[in-house]
Write a protein that holds these residues in place. Structure first.
Motif, PDB file in Angstrom:
ATOM      1  N   MET A   1       6.569   8.345  -4.807  1.00  0.00           N
ATOM      2  CA  MET A   1       7.066   7.808  -2.987  1.00  0.00           C
ATOM      3  C   MET A   1       8.037   8.073  -3.184  1.00  0.00           C
ATOM      4  SD  MET A   1       6.243   3.925  -3.032  1.00  0.00           S
ATOM      5  CE  MET A   1       8.198   2.864  -3.940  1.00  0.00           C
ATOM      6  N   ASN A   2       8.670   8.358  -1.998  1.00  0.00           N
ATOM      7  CA  ASN A   2       9.632   8.626  -2.145  1.00  0.00           C
ATOM      8  C   ASN A   2      10.846   7.332  -2.179  1.00  0.00           C
ATOM      9  OD1 ASN A   2      12.185   8.874   0.173  1.00  0.00           O
ATOM     10  ND2 ASN A   2      11.425  10.394   0.276  1.00  0.00           N
ATOM     11  N   ASN A   3      12.243   7.591  -2.255  1.00  0.00           N
ATOM     12  CA  ASN A   3      12.610   6.423  -2.448  1.00  0.00           C
ATOM     13  C   ASN A   3      13.436   5.625  -1.889  1.00  0.00           C
ATOM     14  OD1 ASN A   3      13.659   7.771  -5.579  1.00  0.00           O
ATOM     15  ND2 ASN A   3      15.464   8.308  -4.677  1.00  0.00           N
ATOM     16  N   SER A   4      13.010   6.231  -0.464  1.00  0.00           N
ATOM     17  CA  SER A   4      13.273   5.524   0.741  1.00  0.00           C
ATOM     18  C   SER A   4      11.526   4.257   0.993  1.00  0.00           C
ATOM     19  CB  SER A   4      12.929   6.231   2.334  1.00  0.00           C
ATOM     20  OG  SER A   4      11.847   6.796   2.539  1.00  0.00           O
TER      21      SER A   4
ATOM     22  N   PRO B   1       0.819  -1.264   0.148  1.00  0.00           N
ATOM     23  CA  PRO B   1      -0.321   0.253   0.079  1.00  0.00           C
ATOM     24  C   PRO B   1       0.841   1.627  -0.081  1.00  0.00           C
ATOM     25  CG  PRO B   1       0.311  -1.489   2.196  1.00  0.00           C
ATOM     26  CD  PRO B   1       0.802  -1.949   1.395  1.00  0.00           C
ATOM     27  N   VAL B   2       0.757   2.437  -1.048  1.00  0.00           N
ATOM     28  CA  VAL B   2       1.430   3.200  -0.874  1.00  0.00           C
ATOM     29  C   VAL B   2       0.545   4.956  -0.311  1.00  0.00           C
ATOM     30  CG1 VAL B   2       2.043   5.013  -2.534  1.00  0.00           C
ATOM     31  CG2 VAL B   2       2.282   2.959  -3.569  1.00  0.00           C
ATOM     32  N   ARG B   3       1.659   4.992   0.726  1.00  0.00           N
ATOM     33  CA  ARG B   3       0.075   6.018   1.951  1.00  0.00           C
ATOM     34  C   ARG B   3       0.654   7.586   1.400  1.00  0.00           C
ATOM     35  NH1 ARG B   3       3.510   3.508   6.604  1.00  0.00           N
ATOM     36  NH2 ARG B   3       5.146   4.218   5.391  1.00  0.00           N
ATOM     37  N   PHE B   4       0.122   8.565   2.366  1.00  0.00           N
ATOM     38  CA  PHE B   4       0.120   9.569   2.147  1.00  0.00           C
ATOM     39  C   PHE B   4       1.539   9.708   2.344  1.00  0.00           C
ATOM     40  CE2 PHE B   4      -0.102  13.988   3.338  1.00  0.00           C
ATOM     41  CZ  PHE B   4      -0.542  15.050   2.474  1.00  0.00           C
ATOM     42  N   THR B   5       2.028   9.690   3.760  1.00  0.00           N
ATOM     43  CA  THR B   5       3.039  10.120   4.009  1.00  0.00           C
ATOM     44  C   THR B   5       4.603   9.305   3.315  1.00  0.00           C
ATOM     45  OG1 THR B   5       3.034   7.824   5.474  1.00  0.00           O
ATOM     46  CG2 THR B   5       2.317  10.226   6.551  1.00  0.00           C
TER      47      THR B   5
ATOM     48  N   GLU C   1      16.586  -0.085  -9.411  1.00  0.00           N
ATOM     49  CA  GLU C   1      16.631   0.471 -10.725  1.00  0.00           C
ATOM     50  C   GLU C   1      15.058   1.491 -11.427  1.00  0.00           C
ATOM     51  OE1 GLU C   1      17.881  -1.851 -14.158  1.00  0.00           O
ATOM     52  OE2 GLU C   1      20.029  -1.990 -13.112  1.00  0.00           O
ATOM     53  N   HIS C   2      14.643   2.398 -10.903  1.00  0.00           N
ATOM     54  CA  HIS C   2      13.583   3.225 -11.174  1.00  0.00           C
ATOM     55  C   HIS C   2      13.545   3.188 -12.376  1.00  0.00           C
ATOM     56  CE1 HIS C   2      14.014   3.966  -6.839  1.00  0.00           C
ATOM     57  NE2 HIS C   2      14.379   4.402  -7.018  1.00  0.00           N
ATOM     58  N   ASP C   3      12.239   2.861 -13.290  1.00  0.00           N
ATOM     59  CA  ASP C   3      12.299   2.923 -14.188  1.00  0.00           C
ATOM     60  C   ASP C   3      11.039   4.076 -14.531  1.00  0.00           C
ATOM     61  OD1 ASP C   3      13.302   0.770 -14.911  1.00  0.00           O
ATOM     62  OD2 ASP C   3      12.422  -0.594 -15.168  1.00  0.00           O
ATOM     63  N   ALA C   4       9.966   4.339 -13.270  1.00  0.00           N
ATOM     64  CA  ALA C   4       8.853   5.325 -13.330  1.00  0.00           C
ATOM     65  C   ALA C   4       7.840   5.332 -12.312  1.00  0.00           C
ATOM     66  CB  ALA C   4       7.654   4.470 -14.540  1.00  0.00           C
ATOM     67  N   ALA C   5       7.841   6.744 -12.234  1.00  0.00           N
ATOM     68  CA  ALA C   5       7.398   6.869 -10.693  1.00  0.00           C
ATOM     69  C   ALA C   5       6.224   6.228  -9.639  1.00  0.00           C
ATOM     70  CB  ALA C   5       6.999   8.381 -10.142  1.00  0.00           C
ATOM     71  N   VAL C   6       6.056   6.324  -9.012  1.00  0.00           N
ATOM     72  CA  VAL C   6       4.375   5.333  -7.964  1.00  0.00           C
ATOM     73  C   VAL C   6       3.835   6.595  -7.395  1.00  0.00           C
ATOM     74  CG1 VAL C   6       4.111   3.827  -6.183  1.00  0.00           C
ATOM     75  CG2 VAL C   6       6.205   3.280  -7.867  1.00  0.00           C
ATOM     76  N   ALA C   7       2.903   6.538  -7.960  1.00  0.00           N
ATOM     77  CA  ALA C   7       2.073   8.060  -7.310  1.00  0.00           C
ATOM     78  C   ALA C   7       0.824   7.858  -6.528  1.00  0.00           C
ATOM     79  CB  ALA C   7       1.388   8.419  -8.367  1.00  0.00           C
ATOM     80  N   LEU C   8       0.327   8.017  -5.190  1.00  0.00           N
ATOM     81  CA  LEU C   8      -0.002   8.131  -4.549  1.00  0.00           C
ATOM     82  C   LEU C   8      -1.251   8.239  -5.426  1.00  0.00           C
ATOM     83  CD1 LEU C   8      -1.195   8.997  -1.681  1.00  0.00           C
ATOM     84  CD2 LEU C   8      -1.718  10.967  -1.598  1.00  0.00           C
TER      85      LEU C   8
END
Length: 181
Positions: A97-100, A85-89, A126-133
């Motif tokens: 989504m923050n790298n951490s 789950p991707v949280r607001f924080t 390796e990051h390909d694309a951003a994960v968003a809320l």
């Protein structure tokens, strides 16, 4: 703590950080690919001259190009698939989504395999694309046994490599590889 760039260009920098433990015990080494972003346009931008000058004092390699090393794993032959789950924080200034959090996924995975933590590990993300809320992030894991891991490098054929694919639907957002040193 030692921090230094290993390669650079006008808008990219490969940075290495090494932390040596007390009395020669313990070691953490990290290498990151930095991209300078323009705050207004949120696109890659040239690094300021004064910052570049500092980088020039530590490396003479000024041709930096990135090429993907890892390939995404499929759902068809996955060992495990679970939702993360991707949280607001978890979201950063750029609405990504923050790298951490990518590291949190790896730490959660490793918590299920405590035997892996008995020896030093190398992890590549390796990051390909951003994960968003609001994205439904799934983690697709694969275990590549020793003898089948030559695609990760000739020196890794004698050990198991585990991969985690960060996927949203059919889109790969990142891929991580985990293997013992």
């Amino acid at each position: 703590l030692h921090s230094f760039p290993t390669r650079r260009s006008s808008d990219l920098c490969e940075m290495r950080v090494r932390i040596d433990g007390k009395r020669g015990r313990g070691l953490v080494e990290s290498e990151a690919f930095w991209i300078n972003f323009n705050r207004d346009t949120q696109t890659p931008a040239r690094i300021a001259d004064d910052f570049l000058e500092g980088l020039r004092r530590t490396t003479d390699v000024d041709r930096l190009r990135w090429k993907a090393y890892l390939t995404a794993g499929s759902r068809d032959d996955a060992k495990e698939i679970h939702e993360f789950p991707v949280r607001f924080t978890d979201i950063d200034f750029f609405d990504h989504m923050n790298n951490s959090v990518y590291w949190s996924v790896i730490e959660d995975y490793l918590s299920s395999y405590p035997d892996m933590l008995k020896a030093p590990l190398r992890v590549s993300i390796e990051h390909d694309a951003a994960v968003a809320l609001g994205d439904k992030l799934e983690i697709i894991s694969h275990v590549h046994p020793a003898g089948s891991t030559d695609r990760f490098g000739a020196d890794l054929t004698d050990r198991t490599v585990r991969t985690l694919t960060y996927a949203v639907g059919d889109d790969t957002k990142a891929v991580a590889a985990i293997f013992p040193l």
